[in-house]
Design a protein around this motif. Sequence first.
Motif, PDB file in Angstrom:
ATOM      1  N   ILE A   1      17.424  -2.676   4.412  1.00 26.18           N
ATOM      2  CA  ILE A   1      18.488  -3.672   4.499  1.00 26.18           C
ATOM      3  C   ILE A   1      19.716  -3.111   3.788  1.00 26.18           C
ATOM      4  N   ILE A   2      20.890  -3.369   4.341  1.00 29.76           N
ATOM      5  CA  ILE A   2      22.117  -2.835   3.762  1.00 29.76           C
ATOM      6  C   ILE A   2      22.399  -3.493   2.415  1.00 29.76           C
ATOM      7  N   ASP A   3      22.714  -2.677   1.422  1.00 26.71           N
ATOM      8  CA  ASP A   3      23.113  -3.153   0.102  1.00 26.71           C
ATOM      9  C   ASP A   3      24.626  -3.388   0.133  1.00 26.71           C
ATOM     10  N   ALA A   4      25.017  -4.643   0.297  1.00 27.11           N
ATOM     11  CA  ALA A   4      26.437  -4.959   0.489  1.00 27.11           C
ATOM     12  C   ALA A   4      27.301  -4.569  -0.705  1.00 27.11           C
TER      13      ALA A   4
ATOM     14  N   SER B   1      21.805  -7.827   7.874  1.00 28.09           N
ATOM     15  CA  SER B   1      21.397  -6.606   8.565  1.00 28.09           C
ATOM     16  C   SER B   1      19.892  -6.421   8.527  1.00 28.09           C
ATOM     17  N   ARG B   2      19.409  -5.675   9.486  1.00 29.63           N
ATOM     18  CA  ARG B   2      18.064  -5.122   9.466  1.00 29.63           C
ATOM     19  C   ARG B   2      18.128  -3.736  10.091  1.00 29.63           C
ATOM     20  N   LEU B   3      17.533  -2.772   9.433  1.00 28.82           N
ATOM     21  CA  LEU B   3      17.485  -1.411   9.916  1.00 28.82           C
ATOM     22  C   LEU B   3      16.036  -0.962   9.947  1.00 28.82           C
ATOM     23  N   TYR B   4      15.699  -0.162  10.931  1.00 28.40           N
ATOM     24  CA  TYR B   4      14.386   0.470  10.952  1.00 28.40           C
ATOM     25  C   TYR B   4      14.599   1.957  11.183  1.00 28.40           C
ATOM     26  N   PHE B   5      14.121   2.771  10.247  1.00 21.48           N
ATOM     27  CA  PHE B   5      14.267   4.216  10.376  1.00 21.48           C
ATOM     28  C   PHE B   5      12.894   4.831  10.574  1.00 21.48           C
ATOM     29  N   ASP B   6      12.774   5.649  11.605  1.00 20.16           N
ATOM     30  CA  ASP B   6      11.521   6.354  11.877  1.00 20.16           C
ATOM     31  C   ASP B   6      11.745   7.833  11.573  1.00 20.16           C
ATOM     32  N   GLY B   7      11.230   8.276  10.438  1.00 21.68           N
ATOM     33  CA  GLY B   7      11.422   9.656  10.026  1.00 21.68           C
ATOM     34  C   GLY B   7      10.602  10.647  10.812  1.00 21.68           C
ATOM     35  N   HIS B   8       9.528  10.183  11.467  1.00 24.77           N
ATOM     36  CA  HIS B   8       8.725  11.053  12.320  1.00 24.77           C
ATOM     37  C   HIS B   8       9.437  11.309  13.641  1.00 24.77           C
ATOM     38  N   ASP B   9      10.070  10.274  14.170  1.00 29.43           N
ATOM     39  CA  ASP B   9      10.740  10.348  15.469  1.00 29.43           C
ATOM     40  C   ASP B   9      11.996   9.484  15.403  1.00 29.43           C
ATOM     41  N   PRO B  10      13.153  10.067  14.983  1.00 25.12           N
ATOM     42  CA  PRO B  10      14.371   9.273  14.800  1.00 25.12           C
ATOM     43  C   PRO B  10      14.803   8.492  16.033  1.00 25.12           C
ATOM     44  N   SER B  11      14.356   8.907  17.226  1.00 25.77           N
ATOM     45  CA  SER B  11      14.754   8.179  18.428  1.00 25.77           C
ATOM     46  C   SER B  11      14.208   6.753  18.448  1.00 25.77           C
TER      47      SER B  11
ATOM     48  N   GLY C   1      13.880   1.565  -9.525  1.00 29.28           N
ATOM     49  CA  GLY C   1      12.718   1.798  -8.677  1.00 29.28           C
ATOM     50  C   GLY C   1      12.932   1.519  -7.212  1.00 29.28           C
ATOM     51  N   ASP C   2      14.166   1.174  -6.816  1.00 26.50           N
ATOM     52  CA  ASP C   2      14.463   0.909  -5.408  1.00 26.50           C
ATOM     53  C   ASP C   2      14.751   2.212  -4.677  1.00 26.50           C
ATOM     54  N   GLU C   3      14.179   2.357  -3.494  1.00 27.40           N
ATOM     55  CA  GLU C   3      14.495   3.498  -2.649  1.00 27.40           C
ATOM     56  C   GLU C   3      15.782   3.221  -1.899  1.00 27.40           C
ATOM     57  N   ARG C   4      16.677   4.197  -1.900  1.00 29.69           N
ATOM     58  CA  ARG C   4      17.973   4.044  -1.242  1.00 29.69           C
ATOM     59  C   ARG C   4      18.203   5.199  -0.275  1.00 29.69           C
ATOM     60  N   VAL C   5      18.834   4.897   0.844  1.00 31.82           N
ATOM     61  CA  VAL C   5      19.205   5.918   1.811  1.00 31.82           C
ATOM     62  C   VAL C   5      20.647   5.681   2.226  1.00 31.82           C
ATOM     63  N   GLY C   6      21.376   6.751   2.500  1.00 31.90           N
ATOM     64  CA  GLY C   6      22.786   6.622   2.842  1.00 31.90           C
ATOM     65  C   GLY C   6      23.125   7.222   4.187  1.00 31.90           C
ATOM     66  N   PHE C   7      23.990   6.507   4.941  1.00 27.22           N
ATOM     67  CA  PHE C   7      24.512   6.992   6.211  1.00 27.22           C
ATOM     68  C   PHE C   7      26.001   6.669   6.281  1.00 27.22           C
ATOM     69  N   ASP C   8      26.772   7.552   6.879  1.00 29.47           N
ATOM     70  CA  ASP C   8      28.163   7.274   7.209  1.00 29.47           C
ATOM     71  C   ASP C   8      28.293   7.280   8.724  1.00 29.47           C
ATOM     72  N   GLY C   9      28.942   6.252   9.272  1.00 33.86           N
ATOM     73  CA  GLY C   9      29.094   6.175  10.721  1.00 33.86           C
ATOM     74  C   GLY C   9      30.504   5.800  11.113  1.00 33.86           C
TER      75      GLY C   9
END
Length: 212
Positions: free
Chosen positions: A40-43, A69-79, A162-170
């Motif tokens: 989920i996006i950290d506003a 927001s809701r995001l689902y990331f598949d690291g095995h198969d990004p598609s 202890g929160d996992e965070r991931v970043g993307f720029d679009g």
Amino acid sequence: MKLFTRNSSSRSAVTQDTPASSDRDTRQGPGLSALTGEWIIDAAHSRIGFSVRHAMVTTVRGAFTEYESRLYFDGHDPSRSRAEIVLSSGSVDTGVEQRDAHLMSRDFLDARAYPRISFRSTEVRLAGQDVYRMSGDLTLRDTTRPVVLELTYIGHVTDPFGDERVGFDGTTTINRSDWGLTYSAKLAQGGAMVSEKVRLQFDIAAIRTPGT
């Protein structure tokens, strides 16, 4: 708000932009596989914004401050990754109250009649090293049209809490009149007061949701 579930069978199958010669071409290594799950996006640490040329010589920048927001990331198969974001059109903020009121008026967003703006992904393609192209439907003023975001993967960390965070720029660029934003005031020299082209920007810090 549960915007979607882990089951993506109704989504389109997606391939890379470049031809695949092996499984390694279409699937990521073990580093990204650990990121598979819902986020989920950290506003507080993200920005969903826009920029547009004003009076042909300056650029006005703004952002939407309220969204879900809701995001689902598949690291095995990004598609198989997907995203959905719903913005409050009345939360537009350019730093100038009078300008914000104009943007929320019938000339532009018409926030009273159309309180929400949404983006729902339809497919994801791996375009290069840490670069993805996410196609989706942008709905604005009850008009839905396709757009393509170019997303760059920034990185993944575990913060001190202890929160996992991931970043993307679009980013993507749209023609506002395609969504019915046809305000067309002209300058004395004949140019447009507000450019037809609007650049959308997604600076995303997302937190993994519990249990994923």
